[in-house]
Write a protein that holds these residues in place. Sequence first.
Motif, PDB file in Angstrom:
ATOM      1  N   GLU A 134       0.850  -1.195   0.000  1.00 31.36           N
ATOM      2  CA  GLU A 134       0.000   0.000   0.000  1.00 31.36           C
ATOM      3  C   GLU A 134       0.884   1.243   0.000  1.00 31.36           C
ATOM      4  O   GLU A 134       1.696   1.437   0.901  1.00 31.36           O
ATOM      5  CB  GLU A 134      -0.905   0.000   1.240  1.00 31.36           C
ATOM      6  CG  GLU A 134      -1.815   1.209   1.314  1.00 31.36           C
ATOM      7  CD  GLU A 134      -2.604   1.275   2.611  1.00 31.36           C
ATOM      8  OE1 GLU A 134      -3.723   1.815   2.582  1.00 31.36           O
ATOM      9  OE2 GLU A 134      -2.097   0.792   3.658  1.00 31.36           O
ATOM     10  N   ALA A 205      -1.245  -4.458  -5.090  1.00 30.28           N
ATOM     11  CA  ALA A 205      -0.712  -3.107  -4.922  1.00 30.28           C
ATOM     12  C   ALA A 205      -1.871  -2.130  -4.776  1.00 30.28           C
ATOM     13  O   ALA A 205      -2.816  -2.155  -5.579  1.00 30.28           O
ATOM     14  CB  ALA A 205       0.162  -2.717  -6.114  1.00 30.28           C
ATOM     15  N   GLN A 207      -2.991   2.000  -4.107  1.00 34.55           N
ATOM     16  CA  GLN A 207      -2.473   3.358  -4.222  1.00 34.55           C
ATOM     17  C   GLN A 207      -3.612   4.360  -4.282  1.00 34.55           C
ATOM     18  O   GLN A 207      -4.650   4.109  -4.902  1.00 34.55           O
ATOM     19  CB  GLN A 207      -1.614   3.490  -5.495  1.00 34.55           C
ATOM     20  CG  GLN A 207      -0.987   4.843  -5.727  1.00 34.55           C
ATOM     21  CD  GLN A 207       0.211   5.103  -4.837  1.00 34.55           C
ATOM     22  OE1 GLN A 207       0.809   4.174  -4.295  1.00 34.55           O
ATOM     23  NE2 GLN A 207       0.582   6.362  -4.687  1.00 34.55           N
ATOM     24  N   ILE A 219       3.540   2.261  -8.640  1.00 35.96           N
ATOM     25  CA  ILE A 219       2.716   1.092  -8.985  1.00 35.96           C
ATOM     26  C   ILE A 219       3.069   0.597 -10.387  1.00 35.96           C
ATOM     27  O   ILE A 219       3.151  -0.618 -10.632  1.00 35.96           O
ATOM     28  CB  ILE A 219       1.226   1.446  -8.896  1.00 35.96           C
ATOM     29  CG1 ILE A 219       0.881   1.977  -7.507  1.00 35.96           C
ATOM     30  CG2 ILE A 219       0.374   0.225  -9.242  1.00 35.96           C
ATOM     31  CD1 ILE A 219       1.207   1.039  -6.370  1.00 35.96           C
ATOM     32  N   GLU A 223       4.068  -3.190 -11.958  1.00 39.73           N
ATOM     33  CA  GLU A 223       3.395  -3.804 -13.101  1.00 39.73           C
ATOM     34  C   GLU A 223       4.373  -4.099 -14.232  1.00 39.73           C
ATOM     35  O   GLU A 223       4.238  -5.117 -14.935  1.00 39.73           O
ATOM     36  CB  GLU A 223       2.275  -2.888 -13.595  1.00 39.73           C
ATOM     37  CG  GLU A 223       1.133  -2.723 -12.603  1.00 39.73           C
ATOM     38  CD  GLU A 223       0.092  -1.735 -13.075  1.00 39.73           C
ATOM     39  OE1 GLU A 223      -1.107  -2.025 -12.955  1.00 39.73           O
ATOM     40  OE2 GLU A 223       0.474  -0.655 -13.585  1.00 39.73           O
ATOM     41  N   VAL A 230      -0.041  -9.700 -10.523  1.00 38.43           N
ATOM     42  CA  VAL A 230      -0.172  -8.403  -9.857  1.00 38.43           C
ATOM     43  C   VAL A 230      -1.610  -7.930  -9.985  1.00 38.43           C
ATOM     44  O   VAL A 230      -2.129  -7.790 -11.098  1.00 38.43           O
ATOM     45  CB  VAL A 230       0.772  -7.348 -10.469  1.00 38.43           C
ATOM     46  CG1 VAL A 230       0.568  -5.996  -9.767  1.00 38.43           C
ATOM     47  CG2 VAL A 230       2.219  -7.786 -10.394  1.00 38.43           C
ATOM     48  N   ASP A 231      -2.266  -7.691  -8.860  1.00 37.60           N
ATOM     49  CA  ASP A 231      -3.569  -7.039  -8.824  1.00 37.60           C
ATOM     50  C   ASP A 231      -3.373  -5.634  -8.282  1.00 37.60           C
ATOM     51  O   ASP A 231      -2.489  -5.405  -7.438  1.00 37.60           O
ATOM     52  CB  ASP A 231      -4.544  -7.793  -7.919  1.00 37.60           C
ATOM     53  CG  ASP A 231      -4.943  -9.137  -8.486  1.00 37.60           C
ATOM     54  OD1 ASP A 231      -5.087  -9.231  -9.716  1.00 37.60           O
ATOM     55  OD2 ASP A 231      -5.106 -10.091  -7.707  1.00 37.60           O
ATOM     56  N   THR A 232      -4.188  -4.685  -8.727  1.00 33.79           N
ATOM     57  CA  THR A 232      -4.066  -3.322  -8.234  1.00 33.79           C
ATOM     58  C   THR A 232      -5.418  -2.807  -7.765  1.00 33.79           C
ATOM     59  O   THR A 232      -6.467  -3.194  -8.286  1.00 33.79           O
ATOM     60  CB  THR A 232      -3.514  -2.366  -9.307  1.00 33.79           C
ATOM     61  OG1 THR A 232      -4.397  -2.357 -10.437  1.00 33.79           O
ATOM     62  CG2 THR A 232      -2.115  -2.796  -9.751  1.00 33.79           C
ATOM     63  N   ILE A 234      -6.728   1.056  -7.135  1.00 29.69           N
ATOM     64  CA  ILE A 234      -6.414   2.476  -7.215  1.00 29.69           C
ATOM     65  C   ILE A 234      -7.649   3.254  -6.763  1.00 29.69           C
ATOM     66  O   ILE A 234      -8.744   3.074  -7.310  1.00 29.69           O
ATOM     67  CB  ILE A 234      -6.031   2.887  -8.651  1.00 29.69           C
ATOM     68  CG1 ILE A 234      -4.964   1.927  -9.225  1.00 29.69           C
ATOM     69  CG2 ILE A 234      -5.549   4.331  -8.670  1.00 29.69           C
ATOM     70  CD1 ILE A 234      -3.692   1.849  -8.405  1.00 29.69           C
TER      71      ILE A 234
END
Length: 271
Positions: A134, A205, A207, A219, A223, A230-232, A234
């Motif tokens: 984070e 991740a 953000q 971030i 990636e 990788v999951d994000t 935002i």
Amino acid sequence: MEWCSAPTEKLRVNGAALEYACYGPLPSEAPTIVLLHEGLGCTALWRDFPSRLAERTGLGVLVYSRQGYGKSDPVSLPRPLDFQTREALDVLPGVLDVTGVDRAILFGHSDGATIAAIYAGSVEDRRVRGLILEAPHFFTEPSGLASIAAAREAYESGDLKAKMAKYHLDPDGAFKGWNGAWLDPGFAAWNVAEVIDYFRVPILAIQGRQDQYGTMAQIEEIENRAYCPVDTLILDCEHAPHQESPEPVLDVVGEYCARLIRIEAAQVIPA
């Protein structure tokens, strides 16, 4: 050690006494989410997030204050410019050892995310099953350094010192250790993004788009470099999504942890 939210003793790691708290099931009963706080954080400043996280995921949650923060032992100043690497390599494995955590999901915020990332990318530790980052920092950015300089003004001339004194036994040590390292001229070239190349566990991740300490470039670095999933998440918030937008963070972290558990439970039968 006592696995509870208000232990009577502290963890002893490398000769230092570290404040901590635990929620949810024991490490012998379920994986454990290990929370690593930000540069001015501590156990208490996670507020009710650890207990909510344990309830939402059904997993154990361990939170501790690094040396120099909260009610942990003080630290000598100035901090070395590689203080995050030292925390990752010299302290974090000791915390896992003394708490008996053998299935860990590292969840770091800000400097804590960097510490988690350095450990996951530098040490082949099969106890680490997942990585939640984070507002991570992998390199310095001018806008972030400007915000850290503004924090120094708030500490020296505003009410930030009084606020920090409510949570830290040594607010000067906590603040100046963090601020002094980040604003040291030698820190401008700091870059640990190489650790991303060595991640071997799924990553989540998180953000905030308005994060005053780091941009989406952090971030994007994950990636662009990571070889693992990788999951994000935002969000329209600033530097602390788990405080500013707790519900979507809890939802996505809960889904991520449930997926990790399903993957671990799957049995691969040889043909």
